[in-house]
Design a protein around this motif. Structure first.
Motif, PDB file in Angstrom:
ATOM      1  N   LEU A  83       0.817  -1.206   0.000  1.00  0.00           N
ATOM      2  CA  LEU A  83       0.000   0.000   0.000  1.00  0.00           C
ATOM      3  C   LEU A  83       0.858   1.267   0.000  1.00  0.00           C
ATOM      4  O   LEU A  83       0.539   2.248  -0.671  1.00  0.00           O
ATOM      5  N   LEU A  84       1.964   1.220   0.759  1.00  0.00           N
ATOM      6  CA  LEU A  84       2.767   2.432   0.939  1.00  0.00           C
ATOM      7  C   LEU A  84       3.751   2.691  -0.200  1.00  0.00           C
ATOM      8  O   LEU A  84       3.980   3.854  -0.560  1.00  0.00           O
ATOM      9  N   GLU A  85       4.352   1.642  -0.756  1.00  0.00           N
ATOM     10  CA  GLU A  85       5.330   1.876  -1.824  1.00  0.00           C
ATOM     11  C   GLU A  85       4.707   2.544  -3.054  1.00  0.00           C
ATOM     12  O   GLU A  85       5.307   3.464  -3.616  1.00  0.00           O
ATOM     13  N   PRO A  86       3.513   2.123  -3.493  1.00  0.00           N
ATOM     14  CA  PRO A  86       2.888   2.850  -4.607  1.00  0.00           C
ATOM     15  C   PRO A  86       2.574   4.304  -4.270  1.00  0.00           C
ATOM     16  O   PRO A  86       2.712   5.193  -5.125  1.00  0.00           O
ATOM     17  N   LEU A  87       2.168   4.568  -3.031  1.00  0.00           N
ATOM     18  CA  LEU A  87       1.946   5.946  -2.608  1.00  0.00           C
ATOM     19  C   LEU A  87       3.238   6.731  -2.687  1.00  0.00           C
ATOM     20  O   LEU A  87       3.259   7.876  -3.166  1.00  0.00           O
ATOM     21  N   GLY A  88       4.338   6.126  -2.217  1.00  0.00           N
ATOM     22  CA  GLY A  88       5.626   6.795  -2.285  1.00  0.00           C
ATOM     23  C   GLY A  88       6.039   7.092  -3.722  1.00  0.00           C
ATOM     24  O   GLY A  88       6.574   8.174  -4.020  1.00  0.00           O
ATOM     25  N   ALA A  89       5.784   6.159  -4.633  1.00  0.00           N
ATOM     26  CA  ALA A  89       6.138   6.366  -6.046  1.00  0.00           C
ATOM     27  C   ALA A  89       5.318   7.508  -6.649  1.00  0.00           C
ATOM     28  O   ALA A  89       5.843   8.328  -7.415  1.00  0.00           O
ATOM     29  N   ALA A  90       4.029   7.554  -6.306  1.00  0.00           N
ATOM     30  CA  ALA A  90       3.181   8.634  -6.816  1.00  0.00           C
ATOM     31  C   ALA A  90       3.658   9.988  -6.304  1.00  0.00           C
ATOM     32  O   ALA A  90       3.717  10.971  -7.058  1.00  0.00           O
ATOM     33  N   ARG A  91       4.007  10.033  -5.016  1.00  0.00           N
ATOM     34  CA  ARG A  91       4.517  11.285  -4.451  1.00  0.00           C
ATOM     35  C   ARG A  91       5.853  11.662  -5.089  1.00  0.00           C
ATOM     36  O   ARG A  91       6.127  12.846  -5.325  1.00  0.00           O
ATOM     37  N   ALA A  92       6.681  10.672  -5.371  1.00  0.00           N
ATOM     38  CA  ALA A  92       7.974  10.946  -6.010  1.00  0.00           C
ATOM     39  C   ALA A  92       7.781  11.572  -7.384  1.00  0.00           C
ATOM     40  O   ALA A  92       8.550  12.463  -7.784  1.00  0.00           O
ATOM     41  N   ALA A  93       6.766  11.118  -8.113  1.00  0.00           N
ATOM     42  CA  ALA A  93       6.493  11.693  -9.435  1.00  0.00           C
ATOM     43  C   ALA A  93       6.115  13.166  -9.329  1.00  0.00           C
ATOM     44  O   ALA A  93       6.364  13.951 -10.261  1.00  0.00           O
ATOM     45  N   GLN A  94       5.550  13.548  -8.193  1.00  0.00           N
ATOM     46  CA  GLN A  94       5.125  14.933  -8.001  1.00  0.00           C
ATOM     47  C   GLN A  94       6.197  15.811  -7.366  1.00  0.00           C
ATOM     48  O   GLN A  94       6.195  17.027  -7.567  1.00  0.00           O
ATOM     49  N   ARG A  95       7.122  15.204  -6.615  1.00  0.00           N
ATOM     50  CA  ARG A  95       8.019  16.004  -5.789  1.00  0.00           C
ATOM     51  C   ARG A  95       9.509  15.764  -6.028  1.00  0.00           C
ATOM     52  O   ARG A  95      10.341  16.425  -5.409  1.00  0.00           O
ATOM     53  N   ARG A  96       9.855  14.820  -6.880  1.00  0.00           N
ATOM     54  CA  ARG A  96      11.272  14.478  -7.064  1.00  0.00           C
ATOM     55  C   ARG A  96      12.077  15.680  -7.555  1.00  0.00           C
ATOM     56  O   ARG A  96      11.561  16.599  -8.189  1.00  0.00           O
ATOM     57  N   THR A  97      13.356  15.647  -7.240  1.00  0.00           N
ATOM     58  CA  THR A  97      14.278  16.663  -7.724  1.00  0.00           C
ATOM     59  C   THR A  97      15.133  16.054  -8.837  1.00  0.00           C
ATOM     60  O   THR A  97      15.134  14.839  -9.063  1.00  0.00           O
ATOM     61  N   GLU A  98      15.867  16.898  -9.515  1.00  0.00           N
ATOM     62  CA  GLU A  98      16.781  16.397 -10.554  1.00  0.00           C
ATOM     63  C   GLU A  98      17.865  15.522  -9.945  1.00  0.00           C
ATOM     64  O   GLU A  98      18.329  14.568 -10.566  1.00  0.00           O
ATOM     65  N   ALA A  99      18.249  15.841  -8.710  1.00  0.00           N
ATOM     66  CA  ALA A  99      19.256  15.013  -8.032  1.00  0.00           C
ATOM     67  C   ALA A  99      18.724  13.605  -7.790  1.00  0.00           C
ATOM     68  O   ALA A  99      19.444  12.616  -7.972  1.00  0.00           O
ATOM     69  N   HIS A 100      17.457  13.497  -7.376  1.00  0.00           N
ATOM     70  CA  HIS A 100      16.858  12.180  -7.189  1.00  0.00           C
ATOM     71  C   HIS A 100      16.848  11.397  -8.502  1.00  0.00           C
ATOM     72  O   HIS A 100      17.192  10.213  -8.538  1.00  0.00           O
ATOM     73  N   LEU A 101      16.438  12.068  -9.575  1.00  0.00           N
ATOM     74  CA  LEU A 101      16.378  11.400 -10.876  1.00  0.00           C
ATOM     75  C   LEU A 101      17.757  10.917 -11.314  1.00  0.00           C
ATOM     76  O   LEU A 101      17.887   9.814 -11.866  1.00  0.00           O
TER      77      LEU A 101
END
Length: 234
Positions: A83-101
């Motif tokens: 349940l939580l990992e998909p939520l984390g992935a969705a949030r990452a798509a909205q909030r990730r930085t270029e450094a994360h990518l």
């Protein structure tokens, strides 16, 4: 020199997860303080934290002991992660930085390169770094903390088999990063759900611990676990 309780907590948790301290075994402040080269004060604080995380329980007449989770508790953890990992992935798509990518893409390249060369030794650690970075990219401290605790507890309770087709697993990682890079939260959520479902099948419950021996002293490996004291105040 004062060694912070969180460093002691990390050391004890790592030793519990790796099996240095068996499930049900006692965790006495005196033994732990001697093992990690600290006073009993940070050990006491660390044990309270580990109890709140579910790694330690306090028993009457025995004191602090390594917890002995049930099969249902272990199964619940995998369901919570799905349940939580998909939520984390969705949030990452909205909030990730270029450094994360940059880090995520680098890990995917490394993983795919190792698969092509047939070098599977590092794949598990690379996968762990990938999911840790993806969680960090969510930008949610509460979610990051929950996912980190889940990873620790799942590693403690389960042995994980290498995927039969590691190339497919890393292709899934790559597709997930592409969705995160595009800011496509729903696609990232769907891919993370599928990936978590497939990964769960590789988990096998560890059959360890010695029920009925909670009062025994902890069985400790001869090598000492060094507490990380970088940045500690003198």
């Amino acid at each position: 020199m004062r060694i912070p309780a969180h460093s002691v907590c990390t050391a004890i948790r790592d030793d519990i997860v790796s099996g240095v301290f068996e499930r049900g075994s006692r965790l006495t402040e005196e033994v732990l303080a001697r093992r990690y080269g600290v006073s009993r004060v940070p050990v006491r604080e660390a044990l309270r934290t580990l109890e709140s995380e579910g790694f330690v329980v306090t028993r009457r007449h025995a004191g602090a002991c390594v917890a002995e989770p049930t099969e249902q508790e272990a199964a619940d953890l995998l369901e919570i992660r799905m349940l939580l990992e998909p939520l984390g992935a969705a949030r990452a798509a909205q909030r990730r930085t270029e450094a994360h990518l940059k880090v995520l893409r680098g890990l995917v390249r490394l993983g795919q390169e190792r698969v092509r060369r047939g070098e599977g030794e590092d794949l598990r650690s690379l996968g762990g770094w990938f999911h840790e970075t993806l969680a960090q990219a969510s930008g949610s401290p509460a979610l990051i903390a929950l996912l980190t605790q889940l990873r620790h507890k799942i590693a403690w309770m389960y042995a994980v088999e290498q995927p039969a087709r590691p190339a497919d697993s890393w292709a899934e990682h790559g597709a997930l990063v592409d969705a995160v890079a595009r800011g496509d939260a729903e696609r990232a959520r769907a891919l993370a759900t599928l990936h978590a479902e497939r990964a769960t099948a590789a988990h096998r419950l560890r059959r360890t611990g010695r029920p009925g021996h909670a009062a025994d002293p902890p069985r400790v490996r001869t090598s000492q676990h060094a507490v990380n004291i970088a940045g500690v105040r003198h």
